[in-house]
Design an enzyme around this catalytic site. Sequence first.
Site, PDB file in Angstrom:
ATOM      1  N   THR A  86       8.910   2.110   4.115  1.00  0.00           N
ATOM      2  CA  THR A  86       9.106   3.490   3.633  1.00  0.00           C
ATOM      3  C   THR A  86       7.752   3.992   3.125  1.00  0.00           C
ATOM      4  OG1 THR A  86       9.874   2.549   1.526  1.00  0.00           O
ATOM      5  CG2 THR A  86      11.558   3.353   3.037  1.00  0.00           C
ATOM      6  N   LEU A 153      10.480  -8.493  -5.414  1.00  0.00           N
ATOM      7  CA  LEU A 153       9.554  -9.620  -5.232  1.00  0.00           C
ATOM      8  C   LEU A 153       8.105  -9.138  -5.217  1.00  0.00           C
ATOM      9  CD1 LEU A 153       8.341  -9.505  -2.113  1.00  0.00           C
ATOM     10  CD2 LEU A 153      10.557 -10.457  -1.557  1.00  0.00           C
ATOM     11  N   ARG A 154       7.218 -10.049  -5.627  1.00  0.00           N
ATOM     12  CA  ARG A 154       5.777  -9.766  -5.572  1.00  0.00           C
ATOM     13  C   ARG A 154       5.174 -10.537  -4.420  1.00  0.00           C
ATOM     14  NH1 ARG A 154       4.351 -12.588 -10.902  1.00  0.00           N
ATOM     15  NH2 ARG A 154       5.967 -13.855  -9.960  1.00  0.00           N
ATOM     16  N   LYS A 207      14.533   0.993  -9.195  1.00  0.00           N
ATOM     17  CA  LYS A 207      13.382   0.463  -8.463  1.00  0.00           C
ATOM     18  C   LYS A 207      12.129   1.311  -8.705  1.00  0.00           C
ATOM     19  CE  LYS A 207      10.713  -1.649  -5.698  1.00  0.00           C
ATOM     20  NZ  LYS A 207      10.150  -2.953  -5.972  1.00  0.00           N
ATOM     21  N   PHE A 252       0.610  -7.566 -16.939  1.00  0.00           N
ATOM     22  CA  PHE A 252       0.137  -6.257 -16.470  1.00  0.00           C
ATOM     23  C   PHE A 252      -0.756  -5.579 -17.506  1.00  0.00           C
ATOM     24  CE2 PHE A 252       3.286  -7.287 -13.482  1.00  0.00           C
ATOM     25  CZ  PHE A 252       2.967  -6.595 -12.329  1.00  0.00           C
ATOM     26  N   HIS A 254      -4.119  -6.532 -17.665  1.00  0.00           N
ATOM     27  CA  HIS A 254      -5.467  -6.970 -17.306  1.00  0.00           C
ATOM     28  C   HIS A 254      -6.237  -5.795 -16.716  1.00  0.00           C
ATOM     29  CE1 HIS A 254      -4.066 -10.985 -18.050  1.00  0.00           C
ATOM     30  NE2 HIS A 254      -3.038 -10.750 -17.255  1.00  0.00           N
ATOM     31  N   ALA A 255      -7.331  -5.460 -17.362  1.00  0.00           N
ATOM     32  CA  ALA A 255      -8.128  -4.329 -16.864  1.00  0.00           C
ATOM     33  C   ALA A 255      -8.768  -4.701 -15.531  1.00  0.00           C
ATOM     34  CB  ALA A 255      -9.195  -3.966 -17.887  1.00  0.00           C
ATOM     35  N   CYS A 263       3.052  -1.101  -2.720  1.00  0.00           N
ATOM     36  CA  CYS A 263       4.158  -0.485  -3.469  1.00  0.00           C
ATOM     37  C   CYS A 263       3.733   0.537  -4.524  1.00  0.00           C
ATOM     38  CB  CYS A 263       5.006  -1.575  -4.119  1.00  0.00           C
ATOM     39  SG  CYS A 263       5.892  -2.551  -2.900  1.00  0.00           S
ATOM     40  N   LYS A 324      -4.557  -8.006  -3.812  1.00  0.00           N
ATOM     41  CA  LYS A 324      -4.466  -9.025  -4.854  1.00  0.00           C
ATOM     42  C   LYS A 324      -4.573 -10.391  -4.179  1.00  0.00           C
ATOM     43  CE  LYS A 324       0.566  -9.283  -5.145  1.00  0.00           C
ATOM     44  NZ  LYS A 324       1.702  -9.258  -6.062  1.00  0.00           N
TER      45      LYS A 324
HETATM   46  P1  NAD Z   1       6.460  -3.891   6.373  1.00  0.00           P
HETATM   47  O1  NAD Z   1       5.784  -2.674   6.875  1.00  0.00           O
HETATM   48  O2  NAD Z   1       5.670  -5.126   6.118  1.00  0.00           O
HETATM   49  O3  NAD Z   1       7.640  -4.298   7.381  1.00  0.00           O
HETATM   50  C1  NAD Z   1       8.546  -3.407   7.938  1.00  0.00           C
HETATM   51  C2  NAD Z   1       9.041  -4.006   9.261  1.00  0.00           C
HETATM   52  O4  NAD Z   1      10.139  -3.265   9.738  1.00  0.00           O
HETATM   53  C3  NAD Z   1       8.004  -3.982  10.381  1.00  0.00           C
HETATM   54  O5  NAD Z   1       7.845  -5.291  10.909  1.00  0.00           O
HETATM   55  C4  NAD Z   1       8.598  -3.028  11.429  1.00  0.00           C
HETATM   56  O6  NAD Z   1       8.273  -3.396  12.759  1.00  0.00           O
HETATM   57  C5  NAD Z   1      10.083  -3.190  11.155  1.00  0.00           C
HETATM   58  N1  NAD Z   1      10.935  -2.087  11.612  1.00  0.00           N
HETATM   59  C6  NAD Z   1      10.790  -0.756  11.397  1.00  0.00           C
HETATM   60  N2  NAD Z   1      11.814  -0.068  11.952  1.00  0.00           N
HETATM   61  C7  NAD Z   1      12.639  -0.969  12.515  1.00  0.00           C
HETATM   62  C8  NAD Z   1      13.870  -0.888  13.222  1.00  0.00           C
HETATM   63  N3  NAD Z   1      14.472   0.297  13.465  1.00  0.00           N
HETATM   64  N4  NAD Z   1      14.432  -2.021  13.687  1.00  0.00           N
HETATM   65  C9  NAD Z   1      13.844  -3.206  13.450  1.00  0.00           C
HETATM   66  N5  NAD Z   1      12.675  -3.359  12.771  1.00  0.00           N
HETATM   67  C10 NAD Z   1      12.096  -2.264  12.311  1.00  0.00           C
HETATM   68  O7  NAD Z   1       7.199  -3.438   5.040  1.00  0.00           O
HETATM   69  P2  NAD Z   1       7.462  -4.285   3.693  1.00  0.00           P
HETATM   70  O8  NAD Z   1       6.208  -4.428   2.903  1.00  0.00           O
HETATM   71  O9  NAD Z   1       8.267  -5.497   4.014  1.00  0.00           O
HETATM   72  O10 NAD Z   1       8.378  -3.248   2.897  1.00  0.00           O
HETATM   73  C11 NAD Z   1       9.699  -2.954   3.321  1.00  0.00           C
HETATM   74  C12 NAD Z   1      10.380  -2.167   2.217  1.00  0.00           C
HETATM   75  O11 NAD Z   1      10.514  -2.977   1.038  1.00  0.00           O
HETATM   76  C13 NAD Z   1       9.628  -0.912   1.775  1.00  0.00           C
HETATM   77  O12 NAD Z   1      10.552   0.092   1.453  1.00  0.00           O
HETATM   78  C14 NAD Z   1       8.907  -1.369   0.515  1.00  0.00           C
HETATM   79  O13 NAD Z   1       8.663  -0.321  -0.381  1.00  0.00           O
HETATM   80  C15 NAD Z   1       9.916  -2.334  -0.073  1.00  0.00           C
HETATM   81  N6  NAD Z   1       9.332  -3.357  -0.945  1.00  0.00           N
HETATM   82  C16 NAD Z   1       8.170  -3.972  -0.577  1.00  0.00           C
HETATM   83  C17 NAD Z   1       7.636  -4.968  -1.386  1.00  0.00           C
HETATM   84  C18 NAD Z   1       6.350  -5.667  -1.013  1.00  0.00           C
HETATM   85  O14 NAD Z   1       5.800  -6.380  -1.859  1.00  0.00           O
HETATM   86  N7  NAD Z   1       5.849  -5.518   0.194  1.00  0.00           N
HETATM   87  C19 NAD Z   1       8.297  -5.350  -2.578  1.00  0.00           C
HETATM   88  C20 NAD Z   1       9.487  -4.713  -2.898  1.00  0.00           C
HETATM   89  C21 NAD Z   1      10.001  -3.713  -2.072  1.00  0.00           C
END
Ligand code: NAD
Length: 438
Positions: A86, A153-154, A207, A252, A254-255, A263, A324
């Site tokens: 997203t 998750l981080r 969230k 959180f 740490h400068a 995110c 990071k």
């Molecule tokens: P990302 O971009 O790493 O992965 C998204 C994946 O979805 C890609 O591999 C893409 O090919 C696939 N995809 C997209 N449309 C699709 C479809 N129609 N069918 C099948 N696959 C499809 O994203 P991410 O970092 O994993 O983040 C995903 C969500 O989780 C976001 O909304 C993000 O804000 C949230 N989030 C991320 C984190 C983080 O640390 N990365 C932590 C918490 C929440």
Amino acid sequence: MKIAMIGTGYVGLVSGVCFSDFGHEVVCVDKNPEKVAQLKRGEVPIYEPGLDVLMARNVAAGRLSFTEKLAPAVAGADAVFIAVGTPTRRGDGHADLSYVFAAAEEIAEALDGFTVVVTKSTVPVGTNRKVYEIIARTCAEGSFDVASNPEFLREGAAIDDFMRPDRVVVGVETDRAREVMGDIYRPLFLRDFPIVYTDLESAETIKYAANAFLATKITFINEIAMLCERVGADIKAVSKGMGLDGRIGNKFLHAGPGYGGSCFPKDTKALARIGQDFAVPLQITETVIAVNEEMKRRMIEKLKDLCGGSFNGKVVAVLGVTFKPNTDDMREAPSLTIVPALVGGGAEVRLVDPQGRREGEALLPGVAWEDDPYAAAKGADVLVLLTEWNEFRALDLSRVAGEMRTAQMADLRNIYSAEDARAAGFEAYICVGRPDAT
Ligand code: NAD
């Protein structure tokens, strides 16, 4: 339980692998054929510590598989998780929901038997209801339900965070959906963690509010660090003194060079837009976004001062480009602002990062990559410590200084001290929120 996970990025892959480790039968779906091919070969497309071993174990046990084909994965599933990206929509700061809605449409075509469609992606308030509407165009009421299950998750510690969460948030509207979600997370109950059941809107808000709060905490301490530099205080002592207060906590605080990552930047922007849309301006969040931009700009000014007012002709070694440590993720990393400013200013730039090179090569043109910090430091005028990988935390500073043409360090993560640097032979050491040694 049978689970389909749509999207195998940082969140989808970790969640899918961990759910299979709970004992569920998980099919991970991605529309990127290269990713799926890699996964089928047993290769993990991202760098996340421990993920390769856990993935191999569950594939071998027959509980985890990968496919490009959404329909067969979704048919017969008890729950389908949407974990697609997203990102920030170009131009207006809104979350781009096109991937979420496209996935919902595809899922609707494939549902077969009662299924809970769970949004794990971070999505603005009201999105789960829209997902419901999209599916309801194709599927009869009562044959499906929606749930909001944001992920906290981080990256870099993702498996531990998923397996030992501080809490799991589940937004649901019906007892049936609540029961399915309870069954999915039941294996974690043994560890006695809180599961917070809410309505859909509250789960979506939790969230964004949590991420904006953390971004605010980081930005607050960064701003106090600026003050420390002016008044002669030491931000490390200030953070410690503040963080020991149980109401504040030491995390959180740490400068550094400003927050980045996949995110915080996009979620703070999206939250600010949500506030504007609902005529409730979120002034704190808006200010945090602006101050964080200012932080990155300040880092460039600091570096320029260290270089005597211009980067032209300087050789700069940068340690760390990922946003990071312990991840290969470069999204919105401070390096993406700082390195182009160095290159654009005429510096010869060398980069070192344990995992960032693969992504970084395309994003940071005009630089040289080195595998080793000492090689990068050879003949350099400035060493910039930008990401606090363990590999950079215990450098032989005398050796580094000995390699350099002008031994100057910009420690933007406050890992070392002016005393360490001076004792090692550095002629200048700057950091964030502490007295410089020049
Ligand atoms: P990302 O971009 O790493 O992965 C998204 C994946 O979805 C890609 O591999 C893409 O090919 C696939 N995809 C997209 N449309 C699709 C479809 N129609 N069918 C099948 N696959 C499809 O994203 P991410 O970092 O994993 O983040 C995903 C969500 O989780 C976001 O909304 C993000 O804000 C949230 N989030 C991320 C984190 C983080 O640390 N990365 C932590 C918490 C929440």
